[in-house]
Design an enzyme around this catalytic site. Structure first.
Site, PDB file in Angstrom:
ATOM      1  N   HIS A 104       0.885  -0.943  -0.289  1.00  0.00           N
ATOM      2  CA  HIS A 104       0.270  -0.191   0.508  1.00  0.00           C
ATOM      3  C   HIS A 104       1.097   1.504  -0.071  1.00  0.00           C
ATOM      4  CE1 HIS A 104       0.657  -0.448   4.394  1.00  0.00           C
ATOM      5  NE2 HIS A 104       0.657   1.241   4.379  1.00  0.00           N
TER       6      HIS A 104
HETATM    7  C1  UD1 Z   1      -2.324   5.434   5.995  1.00  0.00           C
HETATM    8  C2  UD1 Z   1      -0.500   6.219   6.379  1.00  0.00           C
HETATM    9  C3  UD1 Z   1       0.278   5.316   6.329  1.00  0.00           C
HETATM   10  C4  UD1 Z   1      -0.041   2.917   6.848  1.00  0.00           C
HETATM   11  C5  UD1 Z   1      -1.470   3.128   6.522  1.00  0.00           C
HETATM   12  C6  UD1 Z   1      -1.766   1.720   6.653  1.00  0.00           C
HETATM   13  C7  UD1 Z   1      -0.454   8.408   6.271  1.00  0.00           C
HETATM   14  C8  UD1 Z   1       0.315   9.107   5.239  1.00  0.00           C
HETATM   15  N1  UD1 Z   1       0.128   6.852   5.606  1.00  0.00           N
HETATM   16  O1  UD1 Z   1      -1.623   5.637   4.619  1.00  0.00           O
HETATM   17  O2  UD1 Z   1       1.592   4.864   7.248  1.00  0.00           O
HETATM   18  O3  UD1 Z   1       1.176   2.922   7.035  1.00  0.00           O
HETATM   19  O4  UD1 Z   1      -1.923   4.003   6.841  1.00  0.00           O
HETATM   20  O5  UD1 Z   1      -2.650   1.098   5.857  1.00  0.00           O
HETATM   21  O6  UD1 Z   1      -0.790   8.901   7.605  1.00  0.00           O
HETATM   22  N2  UD1 Z   1      -9.745   4.634   2.078  1.00  0.00           N
HETATM   23  C9  UD1 Z   1     -10.291   4.222   2.233  1.00  0.00           C
HETATM   24  N3  UD1 Z   1     -11.138   3.554   3.479  1.00  0.00           N
HETATM   25  C10 UD1 Z   1     -10.291   3.282   4.738  1.00  0.00           C
HETATM   26  C11 UD1 Z   1      -9.279   4.230   4.255  1.00  0.00           C
HETATM   27  C12 UD1 Z   1      -8.829   4.610   3.565  1.00  0.00           C
HETATM   28  O7  UD1 Z   1     -10.694   3.528   0.791  1.00  0.00           O
HETATM   29  O8  UD1 Z   1     -11.090   2.816   5.751  1.00  0.00           O
HETATM   30  C13 UD1 Z   1      -8.945   4.988   1.252  1.00  0.00           C
HETATM   31  C14 UD1 Z   1      -9.256   5.615   0.345  1.00  0.00           C
HETATM   32  O9  UD1 Z   1      -9.015   5.632  -0.738  1.00  0.00           O
HETATM   33  C15 UD1 Z   1      -8.102   7.069   0.537  1.00  0.00           C
HETATM   34  C16 UD1 Z   1      -6.940   5.584   0.449  1.00  0.00           C
HETATM   35  O10 UD1 Z   1      -7.190   4.564   1.133  1.00  0.00           O
HETATM   36  O11 UD1 Z   1      -7.306   8.014   0.190  1.00  0.00           O
HETATM   37  C17 UD1 Z   1      -5.973   6.360   1.185  1.00  0.00           C
HETATM   38  O12 UD1 Z   1      -6.137   6.260   2.841  1.00  0.00           O
HETATM   39  P1  UD1 Z   1      -5.078   7.279   3.873  1.00  0.00           P
HETATM   40  O13 UD1 Z   1      -6.019   7.496   4.536  1.00  0.00           O
HETATM   41  O14 UD1 Z   1      -4.877   9.046   2.916  1.00  0.00           O
HETATM   42  O15 UD1 Z   1      -3.635   6.208   3.387  1.00  0.00           O
HETATM   43  P2  UD1 Z   1      -3.132   5.522   3.666  1.00  0.00           P
HETATM   44  O16 UD1 Z   1      -2.925   4.599   1.844  1.00  0.00           O
HETATM   45  O17 UD1 Z   1      -3.936   4.840   3.942  1.00  0.00           O
END
Ligand code: UD1
Length: 366
Positions: free
Chosen positions: A206
């Site tokens: 991821h």
């Molecule tokens: C975040 C953390 C990362 C961690 C990871 C674990 C930051 C900068 N990154 O990354 O360090 O390793 O979490 O999972 O804080 N989304 C969903 N549902 C959810 C959450 C996210 O669909 O419940 C999708 C959305 O499209 C979102 C994307 O995932 O834009 C990324 O989510 P985000 O929380 O921004 O970063 P992660 O890649 O999950």
């Protein structure tokens, strides 16, 4: 009573905060407020963990959801500040390195509240990783820094952090793993997915540097195309990664692999069971490098660096040259070594299931 706000926001935070909440409750001297920022919100990225880990419902959910870095961080800060003003804590405690960690940390110190960082001092020395920026900044404003390994003490010393603030306590994520290991073995995930012990590998992916960069992602997929000819692969897919491959060529290639099983993100106990019975893990996660070390499962970290060097020096983890060929070569080497029985569970110093108790004892005396 000592008043403390504990913050969680994203999936890897939940297993870190659970043993701390437990230890605070059993200490009896703390009044605790659990704040969830809402950074992760899907049922299988969020809610399922609360039940499984015995975490209480958050007292406050800021419901920030997904957005770019600036908007997400700003939204968390804006919504967290009134919570701090209202609860008037002595401490705010944050874990890990996600956007929720730095956002809440900044709010705390600007209101003059002491900040505690759990899992401090880890460094990949790669400032293109959003997590590295979060780590460096959070450590620089924290009053109490709890670390998991010696490298973190060395890093903080080099950055000029007063050593009196730094405490080597062990690893709260491993507290949770050890507390749940037996229970996880009762999961029926292997049966549900049609898998046999040690006859499959697990993939998690991821990191933006892997899945947002299509040339890199394509190299990784090419490696999976080779490996799946020899070993069944299970891939619980993170929503970020799912979004990247939706409707694209890479999605088609992944779907086409007969021996690669794409599944939704799993709950904590299912994933722990899946990981502990696997032949090896291919991952770009941070926490999984630590979990596989304790489980004695070979881990190929699909990154150029690791902020958790003890997992390489003492554990089962290795870094992999990030080309299709490099990944396949490392896979063959690891398979050969594990057939000769060279891997086994490793236990870095103080990864003994008691980190949260040590943390709470130190906070109580601070
Ligand atoms: C975040 C953390 C990362 C961690 C990871 C674990 C930051 C900068 N990154 O990354 O360090 O390793 O979490 O999972 O804080 N989304 C969903 N549902 C959810 C959450 C996210 O669909 O419940 C999708 C959305 O499209 C979102 C994307 O995932 O834009 C990324 O989510 P985000 O929380 O921004 O970063 P992660 O890649 O999950």
């Amino acid at each position: 009573m000592i008043r403390i706000i504990c913050v969680c926001g994203a999936r890897p935070n939940f297993m870190k905060i659970a043993p701390i909440i437990d230890a605070l409750k059993s200490n009896g001297n703390f009044q605790t407020l659990l704040v969830h920022t809402g950074q992760h919100y899907d049922e299988n990225m969020n809610k399922s963990f609360f039940g499984e880990l015995g975490l209480p419902e958050p007292d406050v959910n800021l419901e920030v959801g997904s957005a770019g870095h600036a908007v997400q961080t700003a939204r968390i800060m804006e919504r967290f500040e009134p919570v701090v003003l209202d609860f008037k804590p002595d401490f705010v405690l944050v874990v890990g390195d996600v956007n929720s960690t730095i956002a809440c940390g900044l709010v705390a110190v600007k209101l003059g509240v002491k900040l505690i960082h759990v899992e401090a001092g880890l460094r990949s020395f790669d400032r293109t990783m959003p997590e590295e920026v979060n780590r460096v900044l959070t450590d620089s404003i924290s009053d109490l820094l709890f670390v998991t390994e010696q490298s973190a003490i060395d890093n903080l010393k080099k950055e000029g952090v007063n050593s009196e603030k730094v405490h080597f306590v062990g690893n709260v994520m491993i507290d949770t793993l050890l507390a749940n290991k037996e229970k996880a073995q009762r999961s029926d995930v292997l049966r549900r997915l049609g898998l046999s012990e040690r006859e499959y590998g697990v993939i998690t992916l991821h990191r933006p540097s892997n899945v947002d960069d299509m040339a890199m992602f394509s190299q990784i997929v090419a490696a999976f195309e080779e490996i799946e000819k020899e070993l069944k692969l299970v891939f619980p897919i993170h929503p970020r990664t799912r979004n990247r491959i939706k409707d694209g060529e890479l999605g088609g290639r992944i779907e086409a692999m007969k021996n690669l099983l794409l599944v939704e993100p799993l709950g904590y106990l299912d994933f722990l069971c899946l990981m502990s019975n696997s032949a090896l893990v291919l991952t770009d996660s941070g926490g999984i490098q630590e979990e596989t070390t304790i489980l004695g499962v070979p881990c190929m970290t699909l990154r150029k660096n690791s902020e958790r060097p003890v997992t390489i020096a003492e554990g089962t983890n290795c870094l992999v040259e990030m080309t299709a060929q490099g990944i396949v070569k490392a896979y063959r080497r690891i398979r050969q070594a594990s057939e000769k029985g060279k891997v086994g569970p490793k236990s870095p110093k103080l990864w003994d299931g008691k980190a949260a108790q040590r943390i709470v004892r130190i906070i109580a005396e601070a």
